[in-house]
Design a protein around this motif. Sequence first.
Motif, short mmCIF file in Angstrom:
data_model
loop_
_atom_site.label_atom_id
_atom_site.label_comp_id
_atom_site.label_asym_id
_atom_site.label_seq_id
_atom_site.Cartn_x
_atom_site.Cartn_y
_atom_site.Cartn_z
N GLN A 95 0.86 -1.17 0.00
CA GLN A 95 0.00 0.00 0.00
C GLN A 95 0.90 1.22 0.00
O GLN A 95 1.42 1.62 1.04
CB GLN A 95 -0.92 -0.01 1.22
CG GLN A 95 -1.91 -1.15 1.23
CD GLN A 95 -2.91 -1.02 2.36
OE1 GLN A 95 -3.13 0.06 2.89
NE2 GLN A 95 -3.52 -2.12 2.72
N HIS B 127 1.45 5.15 -0.32
CA HIS B 127 0.80 6.45 -0.24
C HIS B 127 1.92 7.49 -0.30
O HIS B 127 2.66 7.68 0.66
CB HIS B 127 -0.01 6.59 1.04
CG HIS B 127 -1.14 5.61 1.13
ND1 HIS B 127 -2.39 5.86 0.59
CD2 HIS B 127 -1.20 4.36 1.65
CE1 HIS B 127 -3.18 4.82 0.80
NE2 HIS B 127 -2.48 3.89 1.44
N ARG C 67 2.96 11.38 -0.89
CA ARG C 67 2.36 12.72 -0.87
C ARG C 67 3.43 13.79 -0.60
O ARG C 67 4.38 13.56 0.13
CB ARG C 67 1.29 12.84 0.22
CG ARG C 67 0.09 11.94 0.01
CD ARG C 67 -1.01 12.24 1.00
NE ARG C 67 -2.17 11.39 0.77
CZ ARG C 67 -3.32 11.51 1.42
NH1 ARG C 67 -3.44 12.43 2.37
NH2 ARG C 67 -4.32 10.72 1.15
N TRP D 227 1.72 -1.33 -9.25
CA TRP D 227 0.90 -0.19 -8.80
C TRP D 227 -0.53 -0.71 -8.71
O TRP D 227 -1.16 -0.99 -9.72
CB TRP D 227 1.02 0.95 -9.80
CG TRP D 227 0.29 2.19 -9.39
CD1 TRP D 227 -0.96 2.57 -9.77
CD2 TRP D 227 0.77 3.22 -8.51
NE1 TRP D 227 -1.30 3.76 -9.18
CE2 TRP D 227 -0.25 4.18 -8.42
CE3 TRP D 227 1.96 3.41 -7.81
CZ2 TRP D 227 -0.11 5.32 -7.63
CZ3 TRP D 227 2.09 4.54 -7.04
CH2 TRP D 227 1.07 5.48 -6.96
N CYS E 258 -2.66 1.92 -3.94
CA CYS E 258 -1.60 2.90 -4.16
C CYS E 258 -2.19 4.26 -4.53
O CYS E 258 -3.12 4.35 -5.33
CB CYS E 258 -0.66 2.43 -5.26
SG CYS E 258 0.24 0.92 -4.88
N GLU E 259 -1.61 5.30 -3.95
CA GLU E 259 -2.05 6.65 -4.28
C GLU E 259 -0.84 7.59 -4.24
O GLU E 259 0.01 7.51 -3.35
CB GLU E 259 -3.10 7.15 -3.29
CG GLU E 259 -3.58 8.56 -3.61
CD GLU E 259 -4.50 9.12 -2.54
OE1 GLU E 259 -5.62 9.55 -2.89
OE2 GLU E 259 -4.10 9.12 -1.36
N MET E 260 -0.79 8.48 -5.21
CA MET E 260 0.23 9.52 -5.25
C MET E 260 -0.48 10.84 -5.47
O MET E 260 -1.32 10.97 -6.38
CB MET E 260 1.22 9.24 -6.39
CG MET E 260 2.33 10.25 -6.53
SD MET E 260 3.49 9.70 -7.83
CE MET E 260 4.68 11.03 -7.76
N ARG E 261 -0.16 11.85 -4.64
CA ARG E 261 -0.84 13.14 -4.79
C ARG E 261 0.05 14.27 -4.30
O ARG E 261 0.95 14.08 -3.48
CB ARG E 261 -2.17 13.15 -4.05
CG ARG E 261 -2.09 13.06 -2.54
CD ARG E 261 -3.46 12.88 -1.91
NE ARG E 261 -4.39 13.90 -2.37
CZ ARG E 261 -5.70 13.88 -2.11
NH1 ARG E 261 -6.21 12.87 -1.42
NH2 ARG E 261 -6.48 14.83 -2.54
N GLY F 150 -5.50 1.96 -8.41
CA GLY F 150 -4.61 3.00 -7.93
C GLY F 150 -4.85 4.33 -8.61
O GLY F 150 -5.44 4.40 -9.69
#
Length: 201
Positions: free
Chosen positions: A22, A24, A26, A44, A48-51, A72
């Motif tokens: 997982q 994350h 940022r 991915w 999964c998160e990209m911000r 994701g």
Amino acid sequence: FPVTIRALTLTNVLTPSDAGPQLHIRDIRFEATSSNPVLQFATWNDFCEMRNCEVYQAGTGGGINMIRAYGGTIRDTHVVNNNLVGTGSYTGTGVNVGTPYSGALLTFQKVSVRGFNTGFSLGSGAGTYILNTTLQQCECAWNNYGVIIAAGMRKTVINECYFEEVQTVGVQDEGNGTTISNCMMFEGCATQIKADYDTYG
């Protein structure tokens, strides 16, 4: 304050057959001067998160590369090359989903890609299927190609996106069931939408 990580290629070391962690990511700025992508993910997945990030490539390589992708989200992120506001010899791909594995439900929202040869390259065209990928309010600027949708992509949605100074093709569609709607494409594109491949939908 944003954190700057310089000269980094981040590689998720899990093999493509693994479920993946997982992730994350940022509020980070990634920088590299390389012929390789700045960020590369073996997997991915849904968790999964990209911000709120910036991915900066000062070399000839790409921005983000996904080897296996299913689910994701990447949002509110800039992926830029050092040629981000000028014409010239563009290189690399901003966001590459060149996976030889099937996947689905990828989301890119408010992702700006500038200065690469190709903004988004989706799919490998190698007989695998990636279903229901969405680009929402994304930008392609100062590229040769904005978005390339390869054969094997199914039901890709490009909505409310912005294309400026894309020199050759705004969206090159080789997939099936693609929807392109509510986009702004400036006249700088030699071809705004190229969809003359053996596709349907």
